[in-house]
Design a protein around this motif. Structure first.
Motif, PDB file in Angstrom:
ATOM      1  N   ASN A   1       3.876  -8.567   8.180  1.00 11.03           N
ATOM      2  CA  ASN A   1       2.516  -8.405   8.096  1.00 11.03           C
ATOM      3  C   ASN A   1       1.909  -7.044   7.270  1.00 11.03           C
ATOM      4  OD1 ASN A   1       0.647 -10.450   9.154  1.00 11.03           O
ATOM      5  ND2 ASN A   1       1.699 -10.318  11.200  1.00 11.03           N
ATOM      6  N   ARG A   2       2.616  -6.193   7.551  1.00  7.99           N
ATOM      7  CA  ARG A   2       2.146  -4.752   7.120  1.00  7.99           C
ATOM      8  C   ARG A   2       2.670  -4.603   5.595  1.00  7.99           C
ATOM      9  NH1 ARG A   2       5.960  -1.020   5.575  1.00  7.99           N
ATOM     10  NH2 ARG A   2       7.438  -2.154   6.652  1.00  7.99           N
TER      11      ARG A   2
ATOM     12  N   THR B   1       3.146  -7.365   3.612  1.00 10.45           N
ATOM     13  CA  THR B   1       2.284  -8.291   2.759  1.00 10.45           C
ATOM     14  C   THR B   1       0.883  -7.966   2.663  1.00 10.45           C
ATOM     15  OG1 THR B   1       3.706 -10.114   3.662  1.00 10.45           O
ATOM     16  CG2 THR B   1       1.708 -10.580   2.420  1.00 10.45           C
ATOM     17  N   ALA B   2       0.162  -7.078   3.547  1.00  8.36           N
ATOM     18  CA  ALA B   2      -1.203  -6.903   3.716  1.00  8.36           C
ATOM     19  C   ALA B   2      -1.437  -5.765   2.731  1.00  8.36           C
ATOM     20  CB  ALA B   2      -1.598  -6.746   5.159  1.00  8.36           C
ATOM     21  N   ASP B   3      -0.480  -4.592   2.761  1.00  7.58           N
ATOM     22  CA  ASP B   3      -0.474  -3.777   1.934  1.00  7.58           C
ATOM     23  C   ASP B   3      -0.314  -3.955   0.395  1.00  7.58           C
ATOM     24  OD1 ASP B   3      -0.683  -1.917   4.123  1.00  7.58           O
ATOM     25  OD2 ASP B   3       1.221  -1.139   4.212  1.00  7.58           O
ATOM     26  N   TYR B   4       0.408  -4.791   0.256  1.00 11.18           N
ATOM     27  CA  TYR B   4       0.525  -5.195  -1.260  1.00 11.18           C
ATOM     28  C   TYR B   4      -0.663  -6.207  -1.489  1.00 11.18           C
ATOM     29  CZ  TYR B   4       2.358  -7.316  -5.422  1.00 11.18           C
ATOM     30  OH  TYR B   4       2.697  -7.633  -6.750  1.00 11.18           O
ATOM     31  N   SER B   5      -1.333  -6.871  -0.779  1.00  9.36           N
ATOM     32  CA  SER B   5      -2.578  -7.606  -1.200  1.00  9.36           C
ATOM     33  C   SER B   5      -3.676  -6.621  -1.387  1.00  9.36           C
ATOM     34  CB  SER B   5      -2.812  -8.567   0.061  1.00  9.36           C
ATOM     35  OG  SER B   5      -3.998  -9.282  -0.294  1.00  9.36           O
ATOM     36  N   LYS B   6      -3.499  -5.650  -0.567  1.00 17.33           N
ATOM     37  CA  LYS B   6      -4.879  -4.604  -0.637  1.00 17.33           C
ATOM     38  C   LYS B   6      -4.708  -3.679  -2.074  1.00 17.33           C
ATOM     39  CE  LYS B   6      -5.722  -4.187   4.415  1.00 17.33           C
ATOM     40  NZ  LYS B   6      -5.198  -3.271   5.623  1.00 17.33           N
ATOM     41  N   ASN B   7      -3.445  -3.586  -2.190  1.00 17.74           N
ATOM     42  CA  ASN B   7      -3.100  -2.738  -3.457  1.00 17.74           C
ATOM     43  C   ASN B   7      -3.459  -3.677  -4.728  1.00 17.74           C
ATOM     44  OD1 ASN B   7      -2.557  -0.448  -2.200  1.00 17.74           O
ATOM     45  ND2 ASN B   7      -0.295  -0.823  -2.314  1.00 17.74           N
TER      46      ASN B   7
ATOM     47  N   TYR C   1      -5.517  -6.092  -4.908  1.00 21.55           N
ATOM     48  CA  TYR C   1      -7.093  -6.274  -4.991  1.00 21.55           C
ATOM     49  C   TYR C   1      -7.807  -4.894  -5.641  1.00 21.55           C
ATOM     50  CZ  TYR C   1     -12.019  -5.988  -3.731  1.00 21.55           C
ATOM     51  OH  TYR C   1     -13.571  -6.067  -4.163  1.00 21.55           O
ATOM     52  N   ALA C   2      -7.026  -3.892  -5.488  1.00 18.93           N
ATOM     53  CA  ALA C   2      -7.500  -2.623  -6.083  1.00 18.93           C
ATOM     54  C   ALA C   2      -7.236  -2.794  -7.561  1.00 18.93           C
ATOM     55  CB  ALA C   2      -6.764  -1.528  -5.577  1.00 18.93           C
TER      56      ALA C   2
ATOM     57  N   SER D   1      -9.457  -5.223  -9.233  1.00 13.59           N
ATOM     58  CA  SER D   1     -10.847  -4.469  -9.621  1.00 13.59           C
ATOM     59  C   SER D   1     -10.640  -3.787 -10.672  1.00 13.59           C
ATOM     60  CB  SER D   1     -11.245  -3.912  -8.291  1.00 13.59           C
ATOM     61  OG  SER D   1     -11.383  -4.776  -7.200  1.00 13.59           O
TER      62      SER D   1
END
Length: 230
Positions: A177-178, A180-186, A188-189, A192
């Motif tokens: 989870n950590r 995959t979530a970190d990669y997904s947030k990065n 998104y940035a 953007s």
């Protein structure tokens, strides 16, 4: 067909940290299978019997069409088409329209290479669970991965049960989870930033940072397939 053609050492895959390791597994199996189909498989009757019945999917026909070995592919297509002519189009006493439809659907929805990839990948993922349970070095390699694509994140998370992982299932899920979530947030940035770079009002239009290939990375994250950048 030799069983080992669909297997590779799992630890070798996780030594790298570039991209999704499960995608690397799948791609390695896929390349081996395509090489095999356009090579040694021509001489193995049991393989030819199976490919005559099921054929290949659109994606893998495309992969084979891009390789050398058109004669090998032509010979497989010849016997595959002959099988189709016999099972679907040949006049038979009980070959009704519904039976023809069912046979055509079976061929259209099947792929020899896809089935072998799934066979090999499922066993390798089982090995991932075992290695995480029993080998500290492997846990370190897993926990330091850059990313997991969303389809393989789902698959790994779904199999991290007490049945497969008695001692380290929770740790496995937390790290998965950590990462995959970190990669997904990065990601998104970066997306953007990519969109902002096309805004004429942006004052930062000279510095793309990590956003230049954000679209390709987003598609790879969502469906587990890498696309060439244009």
């Amino acid at each position: 067909m030799r069983d080992d053609i669909c297997t590779i050492p799992v630890s070798e895959v996780f030594e790298k940290t570039d991209g999704c390791p499960i995608c690397r597994m799948r791609d390695t199996i896929e390349e081996r299978m395509i090489d095999y189909i356009l090579g040694d498989a021509m001489m193995e009757p049991d393989v030819r019997i199976e490919t005559n019945k099921v054929g290949f999917c659109e994606y893998h026909y495309g992969k084979m069409m891009s390789r050398r070995g058109r004669l090998q592919l032509a010979l497989m297509l010849q016997t595959h088409i002959n099988e189709i002519n016999d099972s679907i189009f040949k006049k038979k006493l009980f070959n009704s329209a519904s039976k023809k439809e069912a046979n055509a659907k079976k061929v259209s929805e099947s792929c020899f290479i896809c089935s072998k990839i799934e066979w090999g990948l499922s066993r390798m993922i089982d090995t991932v669970y075992r290695c995480y349970e029993n080998e500290r070095d492997f846990r370190d390699m897993f926990n330091n991965q850059e990313m997991f694509c969303l389809p393989h994140y789902e698959r790994l998370l779904g199999g991290a049960s007490k049945k497969n992982m008695h001692s380290h299932g929770s740790e496995f899920a937390e790290n998965l989870n950590r990462i995959t979530a970190d990669y997904s947030k990065n990601l998104y940035a970066d997306l953007s930033k990519y969109c902002t770079m096309y805004d004429y009002r942006s004052k930062e239009n000279s510095d793309w940072g990590n956003s230049r290939n954000a679209v390709e990375r987003a598609v790879a994250f969502l469906n587990g397939r890498t696309y060439d950048e244009e």
